[in-house]
Scaffold this active site. Structure first.
Site, mmCIF file in Angstrom:
data_model
loop_
_atom_site.group_PDB
_atom_site.id
_atom_site.type_symbol
_atom_site.label_atom_id
_atom_site.label_comp_id
_atom_site.label_asym_id
_atom_site.label_seq_id
_atom_site.Cartn_x
_atom_site.Cartn_y
_atom_site.Cartn_z
ATOM 1 N N ASP A 14 0.381 -7.335 1.440
ATOM 2 C CA ASP A 14 0.704 -6.528 1.537
ATOM 3 C C ASP A 14 2.390 -6.220 1.134
ATOM 4 O OD1 ASP A 14 0.512 -3.679 2.285
ATOM 5 O OD2 ASP A 14 0.129 -3.561 3.939
ATOM 6 N N HIS A 16 1.052 -1.776 -0.264
ATOM 7 C CA HIS A 16 -0.209 -0.195 -0.056
ATOM 8 C C HIS A 16 0.746 0.980 0.012
ATOM 9 C CE1 HIS A 16 -0.009 0.096 4.568
ATOM 10 N NE2 HIS A 16 0.739 1.304 4.571
ATOM 11 N N SER A 70 4.839 3.086 7.698
ATOM 12 C CA SER A 70 4.132 2.198 6.669
ATOM 13 C C SER A 70 5.689 0.987 5.970
ATOM 14 C CB SER A 70 3.226 2.630 5.848
ATOM 15 O OG SER A 70 1.659 1.983 6.225
#
Lengths: 223, 221
Positions: free
Chosen positions: B100, B65, B181
């Site tokens: 992910d 992402h 992230s």
């Protein structure tokens, strides 16, 4: 006037003898006391030595840490956009069990995970009781252009990243009229025992796929 | 004699305190100092994210992402000079939406990359873990926490996104925010045990990292 002369040598000798006896008794008792106290004296000195040794060890440890910190900050100081930080040399990985990522990447690129997984991390034995990654599957989905089938899947199961796969299989998912997919296994290798299903017209009819399409799909199995 | 006994006890207490304080001090700062330049800043039209350098050839591990719909991406390596001096173009080598995870590669990587190692040891619940990343754009920040639980086949999704993700994750109490992230979750040896991925805004200390098991599967696939 007469002067009396007394010979007191006997008394003197007696007193001298008594004095020597007292000295001997004192010496004997001193030795006895020393023998009795020796373990306690040794204990006290042992404690003192231990304390000094611990102190020296801690000082050495502190100096060692202080020097390493100094080396990190003085040798490599990086700045960027007004921010500064100290960057040390690569930290030792200690007793951790690490993976050779280069090998893993190589094998990933080659899509030959079997041999790769058997080779990477081959320089380290698992000796600790710590949990490590084990019992996992890796699936490769191979695109396939058929009338019914759209992909072939190759699955491999590994007990541990440092060991070869313990089972492999190749299959296709065949969509059925009711919307549920039916899985047909072409090849199954379990503990070295290879089993292949024969593609017959009857099997093809049951699945609703032509046998030629099934055979073409099977040719994509890379195990 | 009483004074002597008291002195011994005091001395031993001081020694013990000195030793324990030395041990504690050596942990977080040394990991940060040794590993911080193994973390890169990913910048693109879609925003900022973190990444971990995992090979000397410039392979970078991050979140899917962090890469998805992030046009004109480039990565910033921590180094001397201005930002432009340390900016590099990257290519996307591999993606896995469900896990992910994404693998990038620096085009023309610098020689002195600090490569982070990948640990295959599964951390125990309660283990101390360290995160380095760029929370809310606060670049190269360090945070400390603990593994709270292992969650297998955990499903999650991100707001403003239709995709659903499923992977083995570590639930952790380590503070992470947007910008963390794709950054590495490190164990006490400074080796990667996960990729910091998501957290629940409404809750405290409910953050998650994709596990090393998923990373191995992703890289070997």
């Amino acid at each position: 006037m007469s002067t009396g002369i007394y010979n007191s040598s006997a008394v003197d000798n007696y007193i001298l003898e008594q004095s020597r006896r007292e000295q001997e008794i004192t010496r004997t008792r001193s030795i006895e006391n020393y023998i009795k106290e020796a373990p306690y004296v040794l204990l006290v000195w042992g404690g003192r030595l231990l304390a000094v040794a611990l102190l020296i060890m801690c000082i050495g440890w502190a100096i060692s840490n202080a020097l390493s910190f100094d080396r990190n900050t003085s040798n490599i100081t990086k700045t960027m956009s007004g921010m500064s930080h100290s960057a040390g040399e690569n930290n030792e990985s200690g007793s951790d069990q690490v993976i050779d990522i280069d090998e893993l990447l190589k094998e990933g690129e080659a899509r030959d995970t079997d041999s790769g997984l058997s080779e990477f991390n081959n320089n380290e034995e698992i000796t600790s009781t710590e949990d490590v990654v084990r019992d996992y599957y890796i699936f490769d989905t191979i695109d396939f252009e058929g009338d019914i089938l759209d992909s072939v899947t190759v699955g491999r199961m590994y007990e541990d990243p440092s060991s070869p796969s313990i089972s492999q299989y190749c299959y296709v998912d065949v969509p059925q009229i009711n919307g549920i997919k039916s899985t047909f296994y072409f090849i199954n290798i379990d503990m070295g025992l290879r089993t292949e299903k024969t593609i017959t017209d009857e099997v093809a009819r049951t699945l609703g796929v032509s046998s030629s399409e099934l055979k073409r799909a099977k040719s994509h199995c890379t195990i | 004699m009483n004074i002597n006994k008291l002195n011994y006890k005091t001395l031993l207490l001081i020694i013990a305190m000195t030793c324990s304080s030395i041990t504690l001090m050596a942990d977080g700062p040394s990991i940060f100092n040794a590993k911080v330049d193994g973390v890169v800043l990913i910048m693109g039209d879609g925003g900022l994210a973190s990444g971990a350098i995992i090979s000397s050839k410039g392979h970078i591990l991050t979140n899917w992402h962090a890469v998805d719909e992030n046009e004109n991406m480039e990565i910033i390596v921590l180094g001397e000079g201005e930002v432009d001096d340390n900016a590099y173009q990257v290519e996307v080598l591999k993606l896995n939406q469900s896990q992910d995870l994404a693998l990038l590669k620096i085009i023309n990587p610098p020689r002195d990359l600090n490569v982070l190692k990948l640990s295959k040891v599964i951390p125990k619940i309660g283990s101390t873990v360290h995160a380095i990343g760029h929370p809310e754009g606060e670049v190269w920040s360090y945070s400390l926490g603990y593994i709270s639980q292992h969650r297998e086949d955990y499903e999650w999704s991100y707001k403003d996104s239709d995709e659903t993700f499923t992977a083995d994750v570590y639930q952790m109490q380590t503070p992470i925010n947007e910008g963390n992230s794709g950054g590495p979750l490190l164990n006490k040896y400074g080796n990667i045990i996960g990729i910091n991925s998501f957290g629940y805004e409404a809750s405290q200390g409910l953050n998650y990292a994709v596990t090393v098991k998923e990373i191995i599967k992703f890289l070997a696939r």
